[in-house]
Design a protein around this motif. Sequence first.
Motif, short mmCIF file in Angstrom:
data_model
loop_
_atom_site.label_atom_id
_atom_site.label_comp_id
_atom_site.label_asym_id
_atom_site.label_seq_id
_atom_site.Cartn_x
_atom_site.Cartn_y
_atom_site.Cartn_z
N MET A 1 -15.13 -21.46 -32.55
CA MET A 1 -16.43 -21.93 -32.98
C MET A 1 -16.29 -23.39 -33.36
N LYS A 2 -17.26 -24.21 -33.01
CA LYS A 2 -17.24 -25.62 -33.39
C LYS A 2 -18.45 -25.93 -34.25
N ALA A 49 -10.93 -43.04 -46.67
CA ALA A 49 -11.98 -42.11 -47.08
C ALA A 49 -11.39 -40.71 -47.00
N THR A 50 -11.99 -39.77 -47.70
CA THR A 50 -11.50 -38.41 -47.70
C THR A 50 -12.55 -37.47 -47.13
N ILE A 51 -12.14 -36.69 -46.13
CA ILE A 51 -12.95 -35.60 -45.62
C ILE A 51 -12.47 -34.34 -46.32
N THR A 52 -13.37 -33.61 -46.97
CA THR A 52 -13.01 -32.35 -47.59
C THR A 52 -13.66 -31.22 -46.80
N VAL A 53 -12.83 -30.35 -46.24
CA VAL A 53 -13.30 -29.17 -45.51
C VAL A 53 -13.23 -28.00 -46.49
N THR A 54 -14.37 -27.30 -46.67
CA THR A 54 -14.45 -26.15 -47.56
C THR A 54 -14.90 -24.94 -46.76
N CYS A 55 -14.13 -23.86 -46.83
CA CYS A 55 -14.45 -22.64 -46.07
C CYS A 55 -14.61 -21.46 -47.02
N ALA A 56 -15.65 -20.67 -46.77
CA ALA A 56 -15.95 -19.50 -47.59
C ALA A 56 -15.12 -18.29 -47.17
N LEU A 57 -14.67 -18.26 -45.92
CA LEU A 57 -13.83 -17.18 -45.42
C LEU A 57 -12.48 -17.75 -45.00
N GLN A 58 -11.45 -16.95 -45.02
CA GLN A 58 -10.12 -17.42 -44.67
C GLN A 58 -10.03 -17.72 -43.17
N LEU A 59 -9.50 -18.90 -42.86
CA LEU A 59 -9.26 -19.32 -41.48
C LEU A 59 -7.77 -19.42 -41.25
N SER A 60 -7.33 -19.03 -40.06
CA SER A 60 -5.90 -19.16 -39.75
C SER A 60 -5.55 -20.60 -39.41
N SER A 61 -6.49 -21.34 -38.82
CA SER A 61 -6.26 -22.76 -38.53
C SER A 61 -7.58 -23.41 -38.15
N TYR A 62 -7.58 -24.73 -38.17
CA TYR A 62 -8.73 -25.51 -37.71
C TYR A 62 -8.25 -26.90 -37.32
N THR A 63 -9.06 -27.60 -36.55
CA THR A 63 -8.75 -28.97 -36.15
C THR A 63 -9.93 -29.87 -36.49
N ILE A 64 -9.64 -31.16 -36.63
CA ILE A 64 -10.68 -32.15 -36.89
C ILE A 64 -10.54 -33.26 -35.85
N ASP A 111 -4.60 -31.48 -36.54
CA ASP A 111 -4.47 -30.03 -36.53
C ASP A 111 -4.03 -29.58 -37.92
N ALA A 112 -4.95 -28.94 -38.66
CA ALA A 112 -4.62 -28.51 -40.02
C ALA A 112 -3.57 -27.40 -39.98
N GLY A 113 -3.60 -26.57 -38.94
CA GLY A 113 -2.54 -25.62 -38.64
C GLY A 113 -2.25 -24.51 -39.60
N THR A 148 -15.88 -33.50 -35.57
CA THR A 148 -15.97 -32.11 -35.09
C THR A 148 -14.87 -31.29 -35.74
N VAL A 149 -15.28 -30.25 -36.47
CA VAL A 149 -14.34 -29.32 -37.07
C VAL A 149 -14.40 -28.05 -36.22
N ALA A 150 -13.26 -27.71 -35.60
CA ALA A 150 -13.21 -26.51 -34.76
C ALA A 150 -12.32 -25.47 -35.44
N TYR A 151 -12.82 -24.24 -35.52
CA TYR A 151 -12.07 -23.15 -36.13
C TYR A 151 -12.35 -21.86 -35.43
#
Length: 151
Positions: A1-2, A49-64, A111-113, A148-151
């Motif tokens: 999902m992107k 600058a700081t990008i803060t990614v906040t997720c409500a559900l657990q993700l195994s990985s994501y990329t920016i 890759d947050a990985g 683009t945050v892809a997870y």
Amino acid sequence: MKKVMFLAAVLLLNMLWPSTASALCSVNNASLAFGSFSPLTGNTVDSTATITVTCALQLSSYTIALSPGGSGTYNPRRMTSGGNTLEYNLYTSAGYSQIWGDGTGGSVIVDAGSTLLGSRNHTIYGRIPLSTQRSAMIGSYSDSITVTVAY
């Protein structure tokens, strides 16, 4: 999902997250300001600058990924002020060796990985090389970058 974010104006970067009920993650508003400077002094102007990614559900990985901006190229990106341009770039680290992009044109994706539940910060390192832009015109320069945050 992107999920696509918009990073607007490199001098005053604002991220906008499209409103959607199915969004698992969101990204904060961030700003990257290079401030006032003279192209006749110094070799570079750096900012972060700081990008803060906040997720409500657990993700195994994501990329920016970051877009090339209005210039359509990663090396260099260009801010504009009317008809004038000012070259700059966005990097993945303070070493300024890897251009943060979408994996094309010599750029790399971050890759947050690892697993994410909650928030994680990612720093954008911005640099304006002044040594090659001594004739830059005075003005307020900006560009628009898509994140683009892809997870």
